[in-house]
Design a protein around this motif. Structure first.
Motif, mmCIF file in Angstrom:
data_model
loop_
_atom_site.group_PDB
_atom_site.id
_atom_site.type_symbol
_atom_site.label_atom_id
_atom_site.label_comp_id
_atom_site.label_asym_id
_atom_site.label_seq_id
_atom_site.Cartn_x
_atom_site.Cartn_y
_atom_site.Cartn_z
ATOM 1 N N HIS A 194 -6.806 -1.662 -3.096
ATOM 2 C CA HIS A 194 -7.635 -0.545 -2.635
ATOM 3 C C HIS A 194 -8.673 -1.019 -1.627
ATOM 4 C CE1 HIS A 194 -6.140 2.917 -4.764
ATOM 5 N NE2 HIS A 194 -5.920 2.134 -5.823
ATOM 6 N N ARG A 195 -9.168 -2.244 -1.837
ATOM 7 C CA ARG A 195 -10.154 -2.790 -0.898
ATOM 8 C C ARG A 195 -9.539 -3.106 0.464
ATOM 9 N NH1 ARG A 195 -14.461 -5.941 -4.033
ATOM 10 N NH2 ARG A 195 -14.264 -5.114 -6.139
ATOM 11 N N LYS B 254 -7.300 -1.186 1.985
ATOM 12 C CA LYS B 254 -6.809 0.030 2.651
ATOM 13 C C LYS B 254 -7.401 0.157 4.038
ATOM 14 C CE LYS B 254 -5.419 3.157 -0.998
ATOM 15 N NZ LYS B 254 -5.933 4.125 -1.978
ATOM 16 N N LEU C 284 0.840 -1.209 0.000
ATOM 17 C CA LEU C 284 0.000 0.000 0.000
ATOM 18 C C LEU C 284 0.874 1.258 0.000
ATOM 19 C CD1 LEU C 284 -2.846 -1.130 2.443
ATOM 20 C CD2 LEU C 284 -3.101 -0.591 0.006
ATOM 21 N N SER D 140 -4.506 -4.070 -8.265
ATOM 22 C CA SER D 140 -4.593 -2.709 -7.766
ATOM 23 C C SER D 140 -5.954 -2.473 -7.098
ATOM 24 C CB SER D 140 -4.386 -1.769 -8.955
ATOM 25 O OG SER D 140 -4.429 -0.452 -8.522
ATOM 26 N N ASP D 141 -6.996 -2.918 -7.765
ATOM 27 C CA ASP D 141 -8.355 -2.825 -7.216
ATOM 28 C C ASP D 141 -8.415 -3.551 -5.867
ATOM 29 O OD1 ASP D 141 -11.025 -2.814 -6.672
ATOM 30 O OD2 ASP D 141 -11.676 -3.682 -8.582
#
Lengths: 72, 154, 944
Positions: free
Chosen positions: A69-70, A72, A49, A65-66
């Motif tokens: 993001h989940r 984070k 991250l 990448s998606d």
């Protein structure tokens, strides 16, 4: 950027490739994220991250990448 | 083994290996081709038949007829079975040993001549019988026997 | 304690269910139909004299000692070859039989040396026993006639001698080599009186086809074939049943002792994994336990440049504890971790992971299974719901088609390979998927029906092609799939594999295997009856290792080959306790019994039992620990029984990781290669020196029993316990059985396991609980553990490790029969007689192109590193592929392997490395300096 952190990108991409092959695009990022949550130590997630935040993870695939993001 | 010997062996194996019970026919053909079963032929025979060296060796050594060393130039196999004994092959054996200077079951020092026992050639009516380099000879007494000895020593 | 003796019934048990009743010596006896009279008599306690018969082998009927009289039958038939019949009346002792037997014995003894008092078998000789049993008092023939008394002894094998003077030519050794071991290395040479047992072509044992499994020695009823150790030491006086510490087969042995000295290891007939058989490692290669290089005292040093200082256990433990506390205070609690060993017992493994979770307060625990079978755990859990093989070993006896993939059982799992070969000789079909022509493809009496010699790294493509044939040719077992599997997942998978790009024709260019061979193999697997898949590290150690395991599971489910004897998915585990180490919660994300660390219920159960709060996040895996170390965030590691520097991939990377740590603790028998970079060395104990359990590849939990005191002072579990206490975490186990009780208490699949139960049942296959109190030989019988079997789409993704102009060949690695893993044990035994160095196998074509001849030194280079070794030219490998073993530290094949790994588990991609081979003129620079560096690092300071 260090070689060991590069490895994290490779690993995330490999995981994303597998879940992408399962055929449901909407689920691939979710399952990738879950796999990373299940098997990666928090430090590894944090490092990746950090790399994303620093713009050092260009090599990361869109699904990986998606997924990150989940997480984070 | 030399290259042409290996080629001969491989030709026999290629021809015979697929038949059922191929080991004995192969050993016969190898002995026919080489006069004996060369030690180095055994691993190749084993490989062709999916056997081990030990198994092939067991068969080679079981049969008295399979040789593991090159034969003498001339081999006389005298029948020592009962019918020939009844026709006094003992005397024939003694005369052969004495005349050839070779004991039964052995070869001459120079390897040129061997005298071996064999058990029944199916020539019982005309014994004492023998094989001389695979050719049957019968009624080996008296003059016929002396002629055989003379020819063998010639 | 006394010597455990096993009754020999003379002929194998009959498996018939119907029974027959007969009368023997006036007593009625009921036995299974098909049993021999000899066995029936044995069952009622009557031992009929015998020499050529033994219950490990089919009856032979050559010794003529076991003759009996049967009412209504003429003559005196041999009781070993005569089956029982209803109403039969048999007499085993009559004056006529006594006379016959005495006459037979008299003939045997007339050609046998009369040196019983000085004979190594004195007290353990069947010939001697039988001479007594028949009452032989004189030999009327004298000893002056033809005899074999001066025959020369063959002592070429380092572990046993062959003394033909003592041989009675009963053929037991020859038959054992054939029937039990399946090697056919022995024969009877000659005929009649001249008959002699002959290895190969009447040559020495060592140069023959003999693999030194010991079956012949075991079968010999005289001193003809005798363990060299028995000749040296004498007969043992007591024994204990224990489990071999080599491979995942888990053979049961009797450790036969004299005081605290091990005389020999004898395979135990009641061992459920080995059924009385053994291999050269378990039977003979245990000398390392007392090898002079074993380190028996703890040592510490401030820097790896310093020599070691020998210290007391107290000092070593308190130093280690204070180092770990210092590191955690300075760098945070996650800066330390540990590695459990698949070589150690379940109890020890459980304790190490407990130490890390409860005393280090993190989940940074991993095990060497990471680098071998972690994809098996992931793949089988995902598809079936249980991270383990589905069958027991006995299952192979019901198998009609074996599919062996990425495994080389005759070298790596020899005792199970013998059982496979026996079934193959009975007519089972065989498919081998392997880049190399392993012995199972073709060796005496064995010939694979299909050998799919695929390019390394294309396993998934191959399995997808096979699945394509099964699905598109209508070979799916639809009833099974409908009843047992998730139908939606199946349909999704079937549609995927049916795509044209997954056809054998389309994938021919990828796998390098002709489409029609793939089609034929697929048809055989799907339609040949009971089909079982056996696989090894050639499946798991790839970037798609987990995917391959799932592809295997898919095939088994689609064809209905799960849930009965003769079928299944069977991972062949490399080390003795890989299964156990995984079961015991050694992975950073899992508690024992494969419960995820994020599972609050499980975590609380352990937390309450251990009096700690457990971290809910997974910890670091071995490669991640090394990465973190290089990043400066991981500083201390406790490594029990593993040599990661030699066994893990990309040696340079491992070395860099270890060098970046402040406290590396190695617990091992020897100063291994990893210890060269360690700060603390804690001496380990061998499996002979401790109590515990190992779990083999069939989930079988078996006892390891202490037969001698630990030469280093403590069993490994005691050392872990001392370390925990020094860290302030209480552990107070008096015996490993208490650790097992804790495991059972906390692990549902082990709920019914205890040392008492293990002693009563001999062994237990988990799951063992209320519903399966005696364990579970076959899994997924009625339903899958996860409910419905889950098909997973397995798309082939080529590895990133690609050949190119710089590295045009593919290297794959493996094991050889006589050596084991990094060789720490086997290299310290006489097994070196068979394999003293690692060799590079290369195809004649590739060798010629490079001007390499057999025996030449070659340089082997990859993008990770280079090494040099000697070449062996062979067409076992295909053009473009080279192969080597990784047993020797001076070769260090892992200098070459890369850090690519399985996508799901990080299991390293050992089996595919792009390399170049060139002619060399000896070891490369690092090899020359390595020996010097290693010996520098192994210096031990003289104690004052």
């Amino acid at each position: 950027m260090s070689q060991t952190r590069e490895t994290l990108i490779t690993m995330a991409n490999q995981i994303a490739t597998f879940f992408q092959s399962q055929g449901a695009p909407d689920l691939a990022a979710r399952d990738t994220a879950q796999h990373i949550k299940d098997f990666w130590a928090p430090r590894m997630r944090r490092d990746l991250l950090d790399m994303i935040a620093a713009g050092e993870a260009q090599r990361l695939s869109p699904i990986a990448s998606d997924a990150m993001h989940r997480l984070k | 083994m030399r290259d042409e010997e290996i080629a001969t062996l491989q030709a026999i194996l290629a021809d015979q290996a697929a038949r059922p019970g191929a080991l004995l026919p192969i050993l016969h053909q190898v002995q026919h081709a080489f006069g004996f079963i060369p030690k180095d032929a055994v691993p190749q025979i084993a490989l062709a038949l999916n056997l081990t060296r030990a198994e092939v060796h067991g068969v080679v050594t079981f049969y008295a007829d399979f040789r593991q060393t090159p034969p003498a130039r001339k081999v006389i196999k005298l029948c020592r079975a009962e019918a020939c004994q009844a026709r006094d092959s003992d005397a024939t054996a003694a005369r052969l040993e004495q005349g050839l200077g070779v004991t039964l079951g052995a070869a001459s020092a120079d390897g040129s001549l061997a005298l071996e026992p064999i058990y029944c050639l199916g020539l019982c009516a005309s014994g004492p019988a023998a094989l001389v380099n695979e050719t049957p000879v019968a009624r080996l007494t008296g003059e016929r026997l002396e002629r055989l000895i003379a020819e063998a020593l010639a | 304690m006394s010597l455990i003796t096993e009754k020999d019934f003379g002929t194998p048990a009959s498996v018939a269910t119907e029974t027959v009743t007969l009368t023997i010596d006036g007593q009625a006896v009921t036995v299974p139909a098909g049993a021999s009279i000899m066995r029936a008599a044995g069952q009622m306690g009557t031992q009929i004299p015998k020499l050529c018969a033994t219950d490990m082998l089919d009856a032979f009927g050559s010794c003529r000692l076991c003759l009996v009289e049967i009412e209504g039958r003429a003559g005196t038939p041999a009781s070993c070859t005569t089956p029982v019949a209803n109403g039969m009346v048999v007499a085993t002792q009559t004056p006529k039989l006594a006379k016959l037997r005495k006459g037979v014995m008299e003939l045997y003894i007339s050609d046998h040396p009369l040196d019983c008092l000085t004979c190594a078998a004195n007290g353990d000789c069947e010939l001697q026993d039988m001479a007594g049993a028949v009452g032989l008092r004189e030999v009327r023939y004298g000893y002056q006639g033809h005899n074999h008394l001066n025959a020369a002894t063959d002592a070429s094998n380092p572990y046993f001698t062959y003394d033909p003077a003592k041989c009675i030519v009963c053929s037991r050794c020859v038959r054992a080599c054939e029937d039990v071991q399946g090697t056919f290395a022995l024969t009877i040479a000659g005929r009649g009186f001249g008959s002699r047992v002959s290895p190969g072509q009447s040559e020495l044992f060592l140069g023959s086809e003999c693999v030194s499994c010991g079956a012949c020695v075991q079968a010999c009823p005289t001193a003809t074939l005798t363990e060299t150790k028995v000749i040296e030491i004498g007969q043992p006086e007591h024994s204990a049943i224990t489990t071999c510490a080599y491979c995942g087969v888990g053979c049961t042995f009797k450790a036969e002792m004299r005081g605290e000295e091990l005389v020999r290891m004898v395979p135990y007939k009641d061992g459920k994994a080995n059924r009385g058989h053994s291999c050269v490692k378990g039977r003979f290669a245990w000398g390392y336990a007392t090898h002079r290089e074993r380190v028996l005292e703890p040592m510490i040093r401030a820097s790896t440049d310093d020599p070691w200082t020998v210290v007391s256990w107290d000092e070593a433990i308190s130093h280690t504890a204070s180092e770990f506390r210092r590191i955690q205070a300075k760098y945070g609690k996650d800066s330390v971790g540990g590695i459990t060993s698949s070589r150690c017992t379940n109890e020890e493994t459980f304790l190490v992971q407990k130490l890390i979770r409860a005393a280090f307060h993190n989940n940074n625990v991993d095990t060497c299974a990471r680098v071998c079978h972690s994809p098996t755990g992931y793949g089988l859990k995902t598809t079936f719901g249980a991270s383990a093989g589905t069958q027991d070993f006995d299952s192979v006896e019901h198998c009609d088609v074996m599919l062996v993939m990425g495994a080389n059982p005759t070298d790596a799992h020899p005792v199970f390979a013998s059982r496979m070969k026996k079934r193959l000789r009975q007519g089972a079909k065989l498919i081998v998927i392997d880049p190399r022509r392993i012995d199972l493809v073709r060796s005496a009496h064995i010939r694979a029906d299909h050998h799919l010699a695929l390019k390394p790294g294309t396993n998934v493509a191959m399995l997808d092609a096979i699945a394509h044939v099964i699905v598109t040719e209508g070979l799916v077992n639809e009833t099974y799939v409908r009843e047992r599997c998730d139908l939606e997942d199946f349909q999704h998978w079937a549609a995927f594999v049916a795509r044209p790009e997954n056809s054998p024709e389309a994938l021919e260019a990828v796998t390098g295997v002709a489409a029609q061979s793939v089609r034929a193999a697929a048809r055989l697997y799907a339609t040949g009856g009971n089909a079982a898949i056996y696989y090894g590290l050639g499946v798991t150690e790839h970037s798609q290792g987990s995917t391959t395991v799932m592809a295997i599971a898919n095939l088994a489910m689609a064809t209905g080959n799960i849930g009965r004897p003769g079928v299944g998915v069977n991972p062949l585990r490399g080390q003795n306790n890989v299964q156990g180490a995984c079961d015991m919660g050694s992975f950073p994300h899992e508690l024992s019994g494969y419960r995820h660390i994020s599972d609050e219920g499980a975590r609380n159960l352990f937390g309450a039992d251990w009096g700690v709060t457990l971290d809910a996040d997974p910890g670091l895996r071995i490669p991640n620990m090394l990465d973190a170390a290089i990043e400066g965030e991981f500083k201390g590691i406790y490594i029990q029984g593993e040599d990661i520097l030699q066994s893990d991939p990309n040696t340079k990377h491992v070395a860099a990781g270890l060098a970046a740590m402040e406290c590396v603790v190695v617990q091992d028998l020897f100063l291994n290669e990893t210890a060269n970079l360690a700060h603390v060395f804690l001496p380990g104990s061998t499996f002979l020196e401790k109590d515990g359990t190992f779990t083999n590849a069939e989930r079988r939990i078996q006892r390891v029993r202490r037969v001698m005191s630990p030469r280093n002072g403590y069993a490994d579990w005691e050392v872990t316990q001392m370390l925990a206490r020094a860290l302030g975490y209480p552990m107070d186990y008096q015996h490993p059985s208490q650790i097992m009780d804790e495991i059972a208490r906390l692990t549902p699949s082990f709920a019914g396991v205890s040392y008492d139960r293990l002693d009563a049942l001999g062994s237990i296959q988990w799951p063992c609980n209320e519903t399966a109190p005696e364990g579970t030989p076959l899994m997924h019988m009625e339903r899958f553990v996860r409910g419905l079997g889950r098909f997973v789409v397995t798309e082939y993704v080529p590895t990133d490790e690609k050949v190119g102009p710089r590295f045009p060949l593919l290297l794959t690695t493996g094991r050889i029969l006589s050596q084991y893993n990094v060789g720490a044990q086997t290299r310290r035994t006489e097994n070196a007689a068979w394999h003293e160095e690692d060799l590079l196998e290369i195809h004649p074509h590739d060798a010629e192109e490079r001007g390499v001849k057999s025996g030449d030194w070659v340089k082997l280079a990859s993008r990770a590193g280079e090494t040099a070794l000697r070449a062996k030219i062979t067409d076992r490998v295909a053009p473009g592929v080279v192969y080597t073993t990784f047993h020797h530290p001076l070769t260090q094949a892992n200098v070459i392997t890369t850090d690519f790994s399985d996508w799901a588990t990080n299991c390293p991609e050992y089996k595919v490395t792009a390399v170049q081979v060139s002619r060399g003129n000896g070891p490369v620079d690092w090899q020359i300096s390595y020996a010097e560096k290693a010996s520098r690092s192994r210096r031990i300071e003289a104690t004052s």
